[in-house]
Design an enzyme around this catalytic site. Structure first.
Site, PDB file in Angstrom:
ATOM      1  N   TYR A  47       0.777  -1.243   0.000  1.00  0.00           N
ATOM      2  CA  TYR A  47       0.000   0.000   0.000  1.00  0.00           C
ATOM      3  C   TYR A  47       0.807   1.292   0.000  1.00  0.00           C
ATOM      4  O   TYR A  47       0.261   2.349  -0.300  1.00  0.00           O
ATOM      5  CB  TYR A  47      -0.998   0.007   1.166  1.00  0.00           C
ATOM      6  N   GLY A  49       3.044   4.099  -1.454  1.00  0.00           N
ATOM      7  CA  GLY A  49       3.316   4.526  -2.820  1.00  0.00           C
ATOM      8  C   GLY A  49       2.056   4.464  -3.650  1.00  0.00           C
ATOM      9  O   GLY A  49       0.958   4.711  -3.155  1.00  0.00           O
ATOM     10  N   SER A  51      -1.051   3.017  -5.914  1.00  0.00           N
ATOM     11  CA  SER A  51      -2.062   1.964  -6.095  1.00  0.00           C
ATOM     12  C   SER A  51      -1.878   0.720  -5.235  1.00  0.00           C
ATOM     13  O   SER A  51      -1.253  -0.236  -5.638  1.00  0.00           O
ATOM     14  CB  SER A  51      -2.140   1.557  -7.566  1.00  0.00           C
ATOM     15  N   HIS A  67      -3.846   5.575   5.438  1.00  0.00           N
ATOM     16  CA  HIS A  67      -3.634   6.868   4.778  1.00  0.00           C
ATOM     17  C   HIS A  67      -4.455   6.941   3.486  1.00  0.00           C
ATOM     18  O   HIS A  67      -5.114   7.948   3.218  1.00  0.00           O
ATOM     19  CB  HIS A  67      -2.138   7.051   4.501  1.00  0.00           C
ATOM     20  N   ASP A  68      -4.428   5.864   2.698  1.00  0.00           N
ATOM     21  CA  ASP A  68      -5.247   5.809   1.477  1.00  0.00           C
ATOM     22  C   ASP A  68      -6.721   5.976   1.815  1.00  0.00           C
ATOM     23  O   ASP A  68      -7.446   6.712   1.143  1.00  0.00           O
ATOM     24  CB  ASP A  68      -5.054   4.474   0.751  1.00  0.00           C
ATOM     25  N   ASP A 111      -2.041  13.145   6.692  1.00  0.00           N
ATOM     26  CA  ASP A 111      -0.590  12.994   6.583  1.00  0.00           C
ATOM     27  C   ASP A 111       0.070  12.904   7.956  1.00  0.00           C
ATOM     28  O   ASP A 111       0.972  12.090   8.174  1.00  0.00           O
ATOM     29  CB  ASP A 111       0.008  14.158   5.790  1.00  0.00           C
TER      30      ASP A 111
END
Length: 144
Positions: A47, A49, A51, A67-68, A111
């Site tokens: 996960y 970086g 996609s 985070h995504d 973040d």
């Protein structure tokens, strides 16, 4: 030398895929972990970086999944997270998000949470998951 140049180009492409304020996110990670984000987290696990897919490999990878999800949640509420610049300060090694704008403030918070998560999981960071082949990521993606 060619290998080093290729690696630099690949990392730059990976970093361009990240939403939000990349420079501030990098500073947050550097402050909380003491590590260089581009080499440590840009292509880590399934996960970190660009996609993500499959089941996260460890606690650090779960930080990236969270985070995504944080960004997806903001996007579902109408926030445009791509390249959204925010204001942040650092007071006594603490990250302080300063924007009055709700979307900017929330992107900063996403973040900040991720950077603190990376720091909390430094002891279990697995060097074997750096530059992990995403095609090896299997299983259903966990729900956000």
């Amino acid at each position: 030398m060619k290998t080093l140049l290729l690696l630099a180009v690949i990392m730059a492409i990976g970093l361009l895929q990240v939403h939000g304020d990349l420079l501030n996110f990098r500073k947050m990670i550097k402050l909380t972990t003491g590590k260089e984000p581009a080499t440590r987290y840009s292509f880590y696990g399934c996960y970190c970086g660009m996609s993500g897919r499959g089941t996260p490999k460890d606690a650090t990878d779960w930080c990236c999944r969270a985070h995504d999800c944080c960004y997806k949640n903001l996007e579902s509420r109408g926030c445009r997270t791509k390249f959204l610049k925010y204001n942040v300060t650092y007071q006594e090694d603490q990250i302080v998000c300063e924007d009055a704008d709700d979307c900017k403030s929330q992107v900063c918070q996403c973040d900040k949470i991720a950077a603190n998560c990376f720091a909390a999981n430094l002891k279990t960071y697995n060097k074997k998951l750096r530059f992990y082949n995403k095609f090896r990521c299997r299983g259903a993606a966990p729900a956000c």
